[in-house]
Write an enzyme that holds these catalytic residues in place. Structure first.
Site, PDB file in Angstrom:
ATOM      1  CB  THR A 195      -7.528-122.884  20.403  1.00 33.49           C
ATOM      2  OG1 THR A 195      -7.696-123.911  21.382  1.00 33.49           O
ATOM      3  CG2 THR A 195      -8.538-123.075  19.283  1.00 33.49           C
ATOM      4  CG  HIS A 196      -5.608-121.324  24.175  1.00 31.48           C
ATOM      5  ND1 HIS A 196      -5.780-120.127  24.824  1.00 31.48           N
ATOM      6  CD2 HIS A 196      -6.844-121.776  23.862  1.00 31.48           C
ATOM      7  CE1 HIS A 196      -7.082-119.871  24.928  1.00 31.48           C
ATOM      8  NE2 HIS A 196      -7.750-120.857  24.344  1.00 31.48           N
ATOM      9  CE1 TYR A 255       5.621 -80.134   2.096  1.00 35.19           C
ATOM     10  CE2 TYR A 255       6.766 -78.186   2.909  1.00 35.19           C
ATOM     11  CZ  TYR A 255       6.792 -79.488   2.449  1.00 35.19           C
ATOM     12  OH  TYR A 255       7.984 -80.157   2.334  1.00 35.19           O
ATOM     13  CB  SER A 307      24.935-124.097  12.043  1.00 32.16           C
ATOM     14  OG  SER A 307      25.956-123.887  12.998  1.00 32.16           O
ATOM     15  CD  GLU A 357      15.052-118.075  12.442  1.00 33.25           C
ATOM     16  OE1 GLU A 357      15.209-118.157  13.658  1.00 33.25           O
ATOM     17  OE2 GLU A 357      15.942-118.403  11.633  1.00 33.25           O
ATOM     18  CE  LYS A 363      20.130-125.584  14.368  1.00 29.89           C
ATOM     19  NZ  LYS A 363      20.625-124.473  15.196  1.00 29.89           N
TER      20      LYS A 363
HETATM   21  N1  ARG Z   1      11.312 -81.858  -0.744  1.00 29.25           N
HETATM   22  C1  ARG Z   1      10.071 -81.361  -0.267  1.00 29.25           C
HETATM   23  C2  ARG Z   1       9.251 -82.479   0.359  1.00 29.25           C
HETATM   24  O1  ARG Z   1       9.574 -83.572   0.114  1.00 29.25           O
HETATM   25  C3  ARG Z   1       9.309 -80.745  -1.394  1.00 29.25           C
HETATM   26  C4  ARG Z   1       8.333 -79.684  -0.995  1.00 29.25           C
HETATM   27  C5  ARG Z   1       9.068 -78.558  -0.418  1.00 29.25           C
HETATM   28  N2  ARG Z   1       8.263 -77.404  -0.248  1.00 29.25           N
HETATM   29  C6  ARG Z   1       8.652 -76.387   0.471  1.00 29.25           C
HETATM   30  N3  ARG Z   1       7.922 -75.395   0.510  1.00 29.25           N
HETATM   31  N4  ARG Z   1       9.793 -76.402   1.129  1.00 29.25           N
HETATM   32  O2  ARG Z   1       8.312 -82.252   1.098  1.00 29.25           O
END
Ligand code: ARG
Length: 455
Positions: A152-153, A314, A274, A287, A280
């Site tokens: 721990t720690h 959208y 290295s 990492e 090394k």
């Molecule tokens: N290439 C667009 C996207 O990935 C597709 C949808 C585009 N629709 C629009 N009304 N411009 O979101």
């Protein structure tokens, strides 16, 4: 595609800035499957004739074959994968191709493609997680009984079984497996048929396309659907969690492979040398894995930032969802398969780890518990053991090295049976509480995990 309303062609700078086909082309398979299901449904509803349907399906199959053969030319001026495929279909089969986009918008189309892609990624990552879980269980089985300091720690705390430590990771990756399954379950509702955002007046059948595309049903609200990317955010959150777990594991492997710890030997094939220091052996791969966590966390933050403040429904901002998701999924998949392979090649330095448990008074808690069992209140026992430890520190010795006489200076209730709890074995094997590091518990846990994974 929208030439009718415009008097200018797209500015070249706009074209370069707004295209997505350079990265969303990888969704072609889902786009084609979605279009075929949509066409079948349109034909069933009488919007396409049987002949048109046949031509569309054959045309889409031919395009898919060309993409797979590497002979299809994606055109940047056609913006995205959807318009590239649609345009190629029209060029190939003529007017029937132009009927395909009835009752559909790119807004629901892109959501279908993305959800189908993510569904596959959830499955793939789930399988890779199982590979990692199996590797941990194999390693725990192979090294059962081996002891090491628990921390721990990052200070030596109490002796534990190496297998107990390994199974801690098994638990983490098992929870991740559940998270991925959960994410998949929640996302698996079809967006197709929401059209631009309000639905459509054409007689479509959302149930039919949802079933054809392997969805469990269809989304309830067209406005929610066209602006929803919760599923991508959820996927990225789960990827982030998994990569965090990989990162913590990577950190321990880096630490444990130093000469300071010298607990673990990483397989040469996953290390580098290295260019200047011939002695090394660097743990570069783990990492890098720790470092790549930053990319995955960054992808999540990117999409959160994109989504924040977007009005329904959208918005073109949503196109920025793809690159972070692709990058996170690819980065994580690679990390998971590498770590499973690497774990199979790991060996532990049992002697170094066990001897590390014999210094630092790691059985101090056991001595306190011993005093409690002999009737002392825990707080008093804690103080007694504290004084004993201070004596050990001054004398440069471990608790287990003190004589009975020395021990009795601190408490008269101490007897020879104290040595049973002062040793590493005694300490570890006394911890048989549920979920503890005692050998019986760990053996049960390994067996349960083996059964769960069918090993
Ligand atoms: N290439 C667009 C996207 O990935 C597709 C949808 C585009 N629709 C629009 N009304 N411009 O979101």
């Amino acid at each position: 595609m929208w030439g009718g309303r415009f008097r200018e062609t797209t500015a070249p700078s706009m074209e370069a800035y707004s295209e997505s086909v350079s990265y969303d082309a990888r969704l072609y398979k889902y786009d084609i499957a979605g279009s075929k299901a949509h066409a079948e449904m349109l034909a069933a509803g009488g919007i396409l004739s049987e002949q048109e349907l046949k031509d569309i399906v054959a045309g889409l199959s031919a395009i898919e074959a060309e993409i797979e053969a590497g002979t299809f030319r994606f055109r940047r001026e056609l913006e995205d994968v959807h318009m590239n495929i649609e345009k190629a279909l029209i060029e190939r089969i003529g007017p029937a191709g132009a009927r395909l986009h009835s009752g559909r918008s790119r807004n629901d189309q892109v959501a279908v493609d993305f959800k189908m892609y993510l569904r596959d990624q959830c499955d793939l990552i789930g399988e890779l997680l199982d590979g990692v879980r199996r590797a941990f269980v194999r390693l725990a089985r192979k090294n059962i009984g081996m002891m090491m300091p628990g921390y721990t720690h990052l200070q030596r705390a109490q002796p534990v079984l190496v297998s107990h430590h390994l199974l801690a990771y098994y638990e983490m990756f098992s929870r991740d497996r559940g998270r991925m399954a959960d994410c998949r379950r929640r996302l698996n509702l079809s967006p197709l048929g929401c059209a631009a955002m309000a639905g459509t007046g054409l007689p479509i059948d959302r149930a039919m396309t949802a079933a054809a595309l392997g969805f469990d049903g269809w989304t309830a609200n067209s406005m929610d659907t066209s602006g929803d990317r919760d599923y991508a955010l959820e996927f990225l959150s789960v990827c982030t969690m998994i990569h965090l777990h990989l990162s913590r594991l990577a950190e321990e492997l880096v630490l444990w492979s130093t000469s300071e710890f010298d607990f673990v030997n990483l397989p040469d094939r996953f290390c580098t040398g290295s260019s200047i220091m011939p002695q090394k052996k660097n743990p570069d791969i783990v990492e890098l894995m720790r470092g790549k966590t930053g990319r995955v966390v960054g992808s999540l933050i990117t999409l959160i930032t994109v989504m924040k403040g977007l009005p329904l429904t959208y918005n073109r901002d949503l196109q920025e969802d793809k690159e972070p998701v692709f990058d996170a999924a690819d980065t994580l998949s690679a990390g998971l398969s590498i770590i499973a392979e690497l774990l199979d090649g790991v060996s532990f330095n049992a002697e170094t780890m066990e001897s590390a448990t014999r210094s630092g008074c790691m059985t101090a808690t056991d001595l306190a518990d011993y005093l409690v069992l002999k009737g002392e209140p825990f707080r008093k026992a804690h103080a007694t053991v504290g004084r004993t430890v201070a004596y050990c520190v001054d004398a440069g010795r471990d608790l287990s090295e003190l004589t009975l006489e020395e021990l009795r200076q601190f408490s008269q209730v101490i007897d020879k049976d104290v040595y049973e709890v002062l040793t590493t074995e005694g300490s570890v094997n006394s911890r048989i509480s549920a979920g503890g590091t005692g050998l019986v518990r760990v053996e049960e846990a390994v067996a349960a995990a083996e059964e769960e994974l069918g090993i």
